[in-house]
Design a protein around this motif. Sequence first.
Motif, PDB file in Angstrom:
ATOM      1  N   GLN A  63       1.590 -52.427 -10.055  1.00 44.26           N
ATOM      2  CA  GLN A  63       2.725 -51.509 -10.706  1.00 44.26           C
ATOM      3  C   GLN A  63       2.944 -51.389 -12.416  1.00 44.26           C
ATOM      4  OE1 GLN A  63       4.615 -50.952  -8.266  1.00 44.26           O
ATOM      5  NE2 GLN A  63       3.293 -51.606  -7.034  1.00 44.26           N
ATOM      6  N   VAL A  64       3.154 -49.873 -12.476  1.00 46.27           N
ATOM      7  CA  VAL A  64       3.852 -49.683 -13.419  1.00 46.27           C
ATOM      8  C   VAL A  64       4.974 -48.761 -13.464  1.00 46.27           C
ATOM      9  CG1 VAL A  64       1.419 -48.991 -13.814  1.00 46.27           C
ATOM     10  CG2 VAL A  64       2.916 -47.505 -13.036  1.00 46.27           C
ATOM     11  N   ASP A  65       5.178 -49.050 -14.940  1.00 46.20           N
ATOM     12  CA  ASP A  65       7.110 -48.391 -15.037  1.00 46.20           C
ATOM     13  C   ASP A  65       6.979 -47.027 -15.456  1.00 46.20           C
ATOM     14  OD1 ASP A  65       9.831 -47.884 -15.455  1.00 46.20           O
ATOM     15  OD2 ASP A  65       9.918 -49.326 -17.160  1.00 46.20           O
ATOM     16  N   PRO A  66       7.744 -46.549 -14.393  1.00 49.57           N
ATOM     17  CA  PRO A  66       7.388 -44.668 -14.361  1.00 49.57           C
ATOM     18  C   PRO A  66       7.687 -44.154 -15.895  1.00 49.57           C
ATOM     19  CG  PRO A  66       8.052 -45.513 -12.514  1.00 49.57           C
ATOM     20  CD  PRO A  66       8.253 -46.912 -12.786  1.00 49.57           C
ATOM     21  N   LEU A  67       8.579 -44.921 -16.422  1.00 44.78           N
ATOM     22  CA  LEU A  67       9.067 -44.773 -18.053  1.00 44.78           C
ATOM     23  C   LEU A  67       8.449 -44.455 -18.568  1.00 44.78           C
ATOM     24  CD1 LEU A  67      13.245 -46.371 -18.003  1.00 44.78           C
ATOM     25  CD2 LEU A  67      12.688 -43.406 -16.859  1.00 44.78           C
ATOM     26  N   GLU A  92       0.830 -45.077  -4.809  1.00 45.93           N
ATOM     27  CA  GLU A  92       2.183 -44.501  -5.736  1.00 45.93           C
ATOM     28  C   GLU A  92       1.601 -44.648  -7.088  1.00 45.93           C
ATOM     29  OE1 GLU A  92       5.269 -41.497  -5.792  1.00 45.93           O
ATOM     30  OE2 GLU A  92       4.313 -42.235  -4.757  1.00 45.93           O
ATOM     31  N   ASN A  93       1.714 -45.755  -7.553  1.00 53.95           N
ATOM     32  CA  ASN A  93       1.153 -46.100  -9.197  1.00 53.95           C
ATOM     33  C   ASN A  93      -0.073 -45.162  -9.628  1.00 53.95           C
ATOM     34  OD1 ASN A  93       4.611 -47.079 -10.278  1.00 53.95           O
ATOM     35  ND2 ASN A  93       3.595 -48.651  -8.401  1.00 53.95           N
ATOM     36  N   GLU A  94      -1.005 -44.872  -8.964  1.00 53.07           N
ATOM     37  CA  GLU A  94      -2.042 -44.149  -9.335  1.00 53.07           C
ATOM     38  C   GLU A  94      -2.051 -42.883  -9.847  1.00 53.07           C
ATOM     39  OE1 GLU A  94      -5.902 -45.630  -9.787  1.00 53.07           O
ATOM     40  OE2 GLU A  94      -4.640 -46.455  -7.446  1.00 53.07           O
TER      41      GLU A  94
END
Length: 109
Positions: A63-67, A92-94
């Motif tokens: 998981q990555v932080d979209p911010l 979704e993070n891709e």
Amino acid sequence: MELRTQELYEKSEEPKLCKEVMQFTEQLMLQKNIKMTESQLLSLLSHISGMVYRSKHRESIEQVDPLLFKDVSDDSIDLAKQVCEIFSDLDENEKYLLSIHFEAAKMNN
């Protein structure tokens, strides 16, 4: 570069699909007038090869932080989203990680 390109297609375990996704991506970049250097194209292909592999094996990325991607243009994120939508099972993070390739290439112009 040709040998490295073929290796990346093969590494995806779905070389035909990988090549199709790369060609689709290059068409999108052409429409947006985004030009990549050879090394940027190899990096992009490496990422796409990994996406094809992850899709085939139902693997997800961390998981990555979209911010963290707030400075990436909406256009780059949208391009990445269009590429990711080819697959029905990518995380979704891709799209955020893929968008970096387009954003970096925009700095070439």
